[in-house]
Design a protein around this motif. Structure first.
Motif, PDB file in Angstrom:
ATOM      1  N   SER A   1     -24.847 -28.712  47.004  1.00  0.00           N
ATOM      2  CA  SER A   1     -25.552 -27.456  47.474  1.00  0.00           C
ATOM      3  C   SER A   1     -26.242 -26.714  46.205  1.00  0.00           C
ATOM      4  O   SER A   1     -27.101 -25.843  46.627  1.00  0.00           O
ATOM      5  CB  SER A   1     -24.420 -26.735  47.986  1.00  0.00           C
ATOM      6  OG  SER A   1     -23.652 -26.182  47.404  1.00  0.00           O
ATOM      7  N   GLY A   2     -25.875 -26.960  44.961  1.00  0.00           N
ATOM      8  CA  GLY A   2     -26.422 -26.119  43.848  1.00  0.00           C
ATOM      9  C   GLY A   2     -25.726 -24.742  43.685  1.00  0.00           C
ATOM     10  O   GLY A   2     -26.145 -23.972  43.005  1.00  0.00           O
ATOM     11  N   THR A   3     -24.601 -24.790  44.521  1.00  0.00           N
ATOM     12  CA  THR A   3     -23.818 -23.224  44.451  1.00  0.00           C
ATOM     13  C   THR A   3     -22.868 -23.392  43.271  1.00  0.00           C
ATOM     14  O   THR A   3     -22.304 -24.429  42.881  1.00  0.00           O
ATOM     15  CB  THR A   3     -23.306 -22.927  45.731  1.00  0.00           C
ATOM     16  OG1 THR A   3     -22.405 -23.984  46.162  1.00  0.00           O
ATOM     17  CG2 THR A   3     -24.246 -22.541  46.783  1.00  0.00           C
ATOM     18  N   VAL A   4     -22.445 -22.246  42.932  1.00  0.00           N
ATOM     19  CA  VAL A   4     -21.210 -22.227  41.979  1.00  0.00           C
ATOM     20  C   VAL A   4     -19.999 -21.399  42.364  1.00  0.00           C
ATOM     21  O   VAL A   4     -20.329 -20.264  42.924  1.00  0.00           O
ATOM     22  CB  VAL A   4     -21.888 -21.773  40.404  1.00  0.00           C
ATOM     23  CG1 VAL A   4     -22.781 -22.663  39.965  1.00  0.00           C
ATOM     24  CG2 VAL A   4     -22.196 -20.225  40.399  1.00  0.00           C
ATOM     25  N   LEU A   5     -19.004 -21.714  41.849  1.00  0.00           N
ATOM     26  CA  LEU A   5     -17.809 -20.888  42.156  1.00  0.00           C
ATOM     27  C   LEU A   5     -17.656 -19.750  41.221  1.00  0.00           C
ATOM     28  O   LEU A   5     -18.038 -19.806  40.209  1.00  0.00           O
ATOM     29  CB  LEU A   5     -16.333 -21.822  41.970  1.00  0.00           C
ATOM     30  CG  LEU A   5     -16.290 -22.918  43.069  1.00  0.00           C
ATOM     31  CD1 LEU A   5     -14.998 -23.746  42.868  1.00  0.00           C
ATOM     32  CD2 LEU A   5     -16.456 -22.459  44.412  1.00  0.00           C
ATOM     33  N   THR A   6     -17.198 -18.340  41.956  1.00  0.00           N
ATOM     34  CA  THR A   6     -17.231 -17.405  41.086  1.00  0.00           C
ATOM     35  C   THR A   6     -15.966 -17.165  40.559  1.00  0.00           C
ATOM     36  O   THR A   6     -14.828 -17.831  40.896  1.00  0.00           O
ATOM     37  CB  THR A   6     -17.217 -16.186  42.088  1.00  0.00           C
ATOM     38  OG1 THR A   6     -16.379 -15.967  43.198  1.00  0.00           O
ATOM     39  CG2 THR A   6     -18.729 -16.161  42.545  1.00  0.00           C
ATOM     40  N   LYS A   7     -15.655 -16.072  39.724  1.00  0.00           N
ATOM     41  CA  LYS A   7     -14.279 -15.939  39.232  1.00  0.00           C
ATOM     42  C   LYS A   7     -13.492 -15.819  40.149  1.00  0.00           C
ATOM     43  O   LYS A   7     -12.104 -15.997  40.275  1.00  0.00           O
ATOM     44  CB  LYS A   7     -14.512 -14.650  38.014  1.00  0.00           C
ATOM     45  CG  LYS A   7     -13.114 -14.238  37.650  1.00  0.00           C
ATOM     46  CD  LYS A   7     -13.476 -13.209  36.479  1.00  0.00           C
ATOM     47  CE  LYS A   7     -12.144 -12.571  35.912  1.00  0.00           C
ATOM     48  NZ  LYS A   7     -12.153 -11.715  34.880  1.00  0.00           N
ATOM     49  N   GLY A   8     -13.871 -14.675  41.282  1.00  0.00           N
ATOM     50  CA  GLY A   8     -13.006 -14.528  42.385  1.00  0.00           C
ATOM     51  C   GLY A   8     -12.395 -15.747  43.038  1.00  0.00           C
ATOM     52  O   GLY A   8     -11.173 -15.717  43.511  1.00  0.00           O
ATOM     53  N   ASP A   9     -13.291 -16.611  43.355  1.00  0.00           N
ATOM     54  CA  ASP A   9     -12.927 -18.010  43.823  1.00  0.00           C
ATOM     55  C   ASP A   9     -11.840 -18.756  43.034  1.00  0.00           C
ATOM     56  O   ASP A   9     -10.818 -19.215  43.667  1.00  0.00           O
ATOM     57  CB  ASP A   9     -14.093 -19.083  43.797  1.00  0.00           C
ATOM     58  CG  ASP A   9     -15.177 -18.665  44.971  1.00  0.00           C
ATOM     59  OD1 ASP A   9     -14.759 -18.281  46.118  1.00  0.00           O
ATOM     60  OD2 ASP A   9     -16.141 -18.737  44.582  1.00  0.00           O
ATOM     61  N   MET A  10     -11.893 -18.531  41.767  1.00  0.00           N
ATOM     62  CA  MET A  10     -10.917 -19.435  40.879  1.00  0.00           C
ATOM     63  C   MET A  10      -9.653 -18.491  40.981  1.00  0.00           C
ATOM     64  O   MET A  10      -8.593 -19.252  40.960  1.00  0.00           O
ATOM     65  CB  MET A  10     -11.440 -19.500  39.308  1.00  0.00           C
ATOM     66  CG  MET A  10     -12.724 -20.283  39.186  1.00  0.00           C
ATOM     67  SD  MET A  10     -12.765 -21.834  40.083  1.00  0.00           S
ATOM     68  CE  MET A  10     -11.889 -22.934  38.731  1.00  0.00           C
ATOM     69  N   LEU A  11      -9.808 -17.134  41.168  1.00  0.00           N
ATOM     70  CA  LEU A  11      -8.617 -16.710  41.081  1.00  0.00           C
ATOM     71  C   LEU A  11      -7.843 -16.722  42.410  1.00  0.00           C
ATOM     72  O   LEU A  11      -6.724 -16.883  42.361  1.00  0.00           O
ATOM     73  CB  LEU A  11      -8.683 -14.969  40.958  1.00  0.00           C
ATOM     74  CG  LEU A  11      -9.220 -14.359  39.257  1.00  0.00           C
ATOM     75  CD1 LEU A  11      -9.619 -13.098  39.506  1.00  0.00           C
ATOM     76  CD2 LEU A  11      -8.157 -14.812  38.410  1.00  0.00           C
ATOM     77  N   GLN A  12      -8.501 -16.871  43.341  1.00  0.00           N
ATOM     78  CA  GLN A  12      -7.849 -17.110  44.855  1.00  0.00           C
ATOM     79  C   GLN A  12      -7.095 -18.422  44.677  1.00  0.00           C
ATOM     80  O   GLN A  12      -5.967 -18.935  45.249  1.00  0.00           O
ATOM     81  CB  GLN A  12      -8.924 -17.236  45.645  1.00  0.00           C
ATOM     82  CG  GLN A  12      -9.515 -15.677  46.197  1.00  0.00           C
ATOM     83  CD  GLN A  12      -8.681 -15.037  47.323  1.00  0.00           C
ATOM     84  OE1 GLN A  12      -7.650 -15.618  47.579  1.00  0.00           O
ATOM     85  NE2 GLN A  12      -9.182 -14.164  47.778  1.00  0.00           N
ATOM     86  N   LEU A  13      -8.036 -19.625  44.097  1.00  0.00           N
ATOM     87  CA  LEU A  13      -7.240 -20.796  43.892  1.00  0.00           C
ATOM     88  C   LEU A  13      -5.929 -20.723  42.972  1.00  0.00           C
ATOM     89  O   LEU A  13      -5.128 -21.648  43.412  1.00  0.00           O
ATOM     90  CB  LEU A  13      -8.448 -21.981  43.316  1.00  0.00           C
ATOM     91  CG  LEU A  13      -7.749 -23.547  43.044  1.00  0.00           C
ATOM     92  CD1 LEU A  13      -7.647 -23.985  44.339  1.00  0.00           C
ATOM     93  CD2 LEU A  13      -9.164 -24.078  42.509  1.00  0.00           C
ATOM     94  N   GLU A  14      -6.192 -19.896  41.848  1.00  0.00           N
ATOM     95  CA  GLU A  14      -4.860 -19.942  41.213  1.00  0.00           C
ATOM     96  C   GLU A  14      -3.765 -19.296  41.708  1.00  0.00           C
ATOM     97  O   GLU A  14      -2.579 -19.844  41.793  1.00  0.00           O
ATOM     98  CB  GLU A  14      -5.451 -19.344  39.872  1.00  0.00           C
ATOM     99  CG  GLU A  14      -4.047 -19.075  38.943  1.00  0.00           C
ATOM    100  CD  GLU A  14      -4.641 -18.270  37.637  1.00  0.00           C
ATOM    101  OE1 GLU A  14      -4.448 -18.813  36.293  1.00  0.00           O
ATOM    102  OE2 GLU A  14      -5.258 -17.279  37.943  1.00  0.00           O
ATOM    103  N   LYS A  15      -4.261 -18.209  42.668  1.00  0.00           N
ATOM    104  CA  LYS A  15      -2.904 -17.753  43.592  1.00  0.00           C
ATOM    105  C   LYS A  15      -2.305 -18.621  44.417  1.00  0.00           C
ATOM    106  O   LYS A  15      -1.143 -18.610  44.635  1.00  0.00           O
ATOM    107  CB  LYS A  15      -3.508 -16.630  44.175  1.00  0.00           C
ATOM    108  CG  LYS A  15      -2.546 -15.643  44.915  1.00  0.00           C
ATOM    109  CD  LYS A  15      -3.276 -14.446  45.568  1.00  0.00           C
ATOM    110  CE  LYS A  15      -2.175 -13.572  46.682  1.00  0.00           C
ATOM    111  NZ  LYS A  15      -2.893 -12.497  47.207  1.00  0.00           N
ATOM    112  N   LEU A  16      -3.078 -19.360  45.133  1.00  0.00           N
ATOM    113  CA  LEU A  16      -2.753 -20.319  46.097  1.00  0.00           C
ATOM    114  C   LEU A  16      -1.792 -21.457  45.555  1.00  0.00           C
ATOM    115  O   LEU A  16      -1.046 -22.155  46.325  1.00  0.00           O
ATOM    116  CB  LEU A  16      -4.051 -20.889  46.961  1.00  0.00           C
ATOM    117  CG  LEU A  16      -4.676 -19.965  48.142  1.00  0.00           C
ATOM    118  CD1 LEU A  16      -5.852 -20.731  48.666  1.00  0.00           C
ATOM    119  CD2 LEU A  16      -3.658 -19.450  49.097  1.00  0.00           C
TER     120      LEU A  16
END
Length: 386
Positions: free
Chosen positions: A171-186
Motif C-alpha cells: 500500500s505504501g503506507t507507514v506506521l505512526t508512533k501511535g501505532d507502535m505504542l499500541q503494539l508495544e502496549k498489546l
C-alpha cells in the motif's frame, strides 16, 4: 509416487506471473519491485575489489564482522539504538530468507500468527509450512490503517507472533508512533514475538519518520527487524539482507540459519561494509525516490485513477473504479496485454481475494520509463469506459 502438498493452495507468485506476461508482450514492467537503473558503480567496484582481494571463501556464519559493525553504527546513528554486532545482527540471503528463518525457528504446530492483509506474499506460506495458523487482520482502502481494537480481540493464548511491515508493501503506507505504542502496549508482559519487516526503512516521504521497532524499548526486547540491501542499494539480484534482534532471540535464529544458508556471499558483504562507511549512501534515498513518486503522480493527476500519494516504499497504488468494474486480476492482465503496462492486482495479497479495484505500480524506474508509463495510464483513462 503421490504426495500431499504442504502448500496445496500456493502456485507461482503473482510477481513471476506478471513479469513473465510483461516480457511476453513487451510491456513496461511496473509490477515486480526492482529498479531498472544501475546500482552505484562505486559499490560495484568495491565488490569487485573484494573478489580480487580474495574474499572468496565462506564468510563467518553470522556474517562479515565489518558489515555487522556498519549496520550497528547505522542503528545508533538513525535511531539511537544499540545492537551488538557479534550477538544481535546476522547477515542473510535477503529479507525473505530472514523472515522464513525467524518463523521456522519459533512457530510450532497450532501457534497463531497475526498478519495484516494485504500482506507481502511470503508471510503466510512460511507460517503454514511450520504448522502455524495465520490470523488475518484486514487493512481497508483507501487508508490501510490498523484497527488496534480488532487486533486486541484476536490475541489469544495461542498467539506466538505478530508480523508488521512499515513502510508497507503493497500500500505504501507507514506506521505512526501511535501505532507502535499500541503494539508495544498489546504485547507487553507477553511471550509474543514481533517480526518487523522494515526493508523500505530509508524510502519514506513528505517529512515523515520511520518508526522502527527498535525505537520502543519493550517492543525492541521482543522484536526481530528484517532489512534488505537489495531494496536500499538498487541491486535486488544480489539477494542480501540482515536481521537484528536481542541475543536470546538471535541465538535461536542462528540455530536454523546455519543449516539453511550457513553464510552469505562474502565479497558482497565486504563491498557493502566499505560502501556504508559513508552514511549518505542511504540517507539520500528518501529524496531520490520522492522525486520519482512526485513525477509519476504529477503526470497522471488529471486521469480518472484515484490515489493517495505513497508515504513510503517505492510503490504507488491506484484505484481504477471510475474507469472499469472488471476484476483486478483480469484488469491487470488486460493492461499488460492490450496496453503494454504491467502492474500487480492487490486482491492477490488477500486470502479471500478481496477486490477493491486497486493496482500496485512500482516507481523505482528511470524518469523516461515513468513518463512512458504515465502516457499509457492517461490513454487508459480516456479509452476504457464501463
Amino acid at each position: 509416487m503421490q504426495h500431499d502438498s504442504k502448500l496445496p493452495h500456493v502456485g507461482t507468485t503473482i510477481f513471476s506471473v506478471m513479469s513473465a506476461l510483461a516480457t511476453q508482450h513487451q510491456a513496461i514492467n511496473l509490477s515486480q519491485g526492482f529498479p531498472n537503473f544501475k546500482s552505484d558503480q562505486k559499490l560495484i567496484d568495491l565488490v569487485n575489489q573484494a573478489m580480487n582481494s580474495d574474499y572468496n571463501q565462506y564468510a563467518p556464519m553470522p556474517g562479515s564482522l565489518d558489515l555487522r559493525l556498519a549496520i550497528s553504527h547505522k542503528y545508533q546513528l538513525l535511531y539511537n539504538s544499540d545492537y551488538h554486532p557479534e550477538h544481535e545482527i546476522t547477515i542473510t540471503a535477503g529479507a525473505t530468507q530472514a523472515i522464513f528463518t525467524i518463523i521456522s525457528a519459533f512457530i510450532r504446530a497450532q501457534d497463531e500468527v497475526i498478519i495484516f492483509k494485504p500482506a507481502y506474499d511470503c508471510y503466510q506460506p512460511a507460517v503454514e509450512l511450520n504448522g502455524g495458523i495465520c490470523i488475518e487482520i484486514p487493512l481497508y482502502t483507501p487508508n490501510y490503517t490498523i484497527d488496534w481494537e480488532l487486533v486486541a480481540s484476536n490475541i489469544s493464548p495461542k498467539t506466538k507472533m505478530i508480523m508488521i511491515n512499515t513502510p508497507h508493501n503493497p500500500s505504501g503506507t507507514v506506521l505512526t508512533k501511535g501505532d507502535m505504542l499500541q503494539l508495544e502496549k498489546l504485547t507487553k508482559n507477553t511471550n509474543i514475538i514481533v517480526l518487523s519487516d522494515e526493508v523500505y526503512e530509508h524510502i519514506i516521504f513528505d517529512g515523515l519518520e520511520h518508526e522502527s521497532a527498535c525505537k520502543f524499548p519493550d517492543l525492541k526486547s521482543r522484536s526481530f527487524i528484517t532489512a534488505s540491501f537489495g531494496k536500499t542499494f538498487h541491486n535486488t539480484g544480489w539477494k542480501i539482507g540482515y536481521c537484528c534482534a536481542p541475543k536470546s532471540l538471535m541465538d535461536e535464529f542462528r540455530k536454523v540459519h546455519q543449516f539453511n544458508v550457513f553464510s552469505v556471499h562474502h565479497p558482497t558483504q565486504k563491498g557493502l561494509a566499505d560502501y556504508m562507511q559513508n552514511p549518505e549512501t542511504y540517507l539520500k534515498l528518501g529524496a531520490f525516490f520522492q522525486h520519482k513518486r512526485d513525477l509519476f503522480l504529477s503526470l497522471i493527476a488529471d486521469t480518472k485513477f484515484k490515489f493517495k500519494p505513497s508515504q513510503g516504499s517505492y510503490f504507488q497504488v491506484l484505484n481504477y473504479s471510475a474507469i472499469s468494474d472488471e476484476h483486478d486480476e483480469s484488469f491487470a492482465k488486460k493492461l499488460t496485454i492490450d496496453y503494454k503496462l504491467a502492474s500487480i492486482p492487490l486482491s492477490v495479497f488477500y486470502s479471500n481475494k478481496q477486490d477493491d479495484k486497486v493496482l500496485r505500480f512500482c516507481f523505482a524506474k528511470t524518469d523516461d520509463t515513468l513518463k512512458k508509463a504515465a502516457d499509457i495510464l492517461c490513454r487508459i483513462s480516456q479509452e476504457i469506459n464501463y
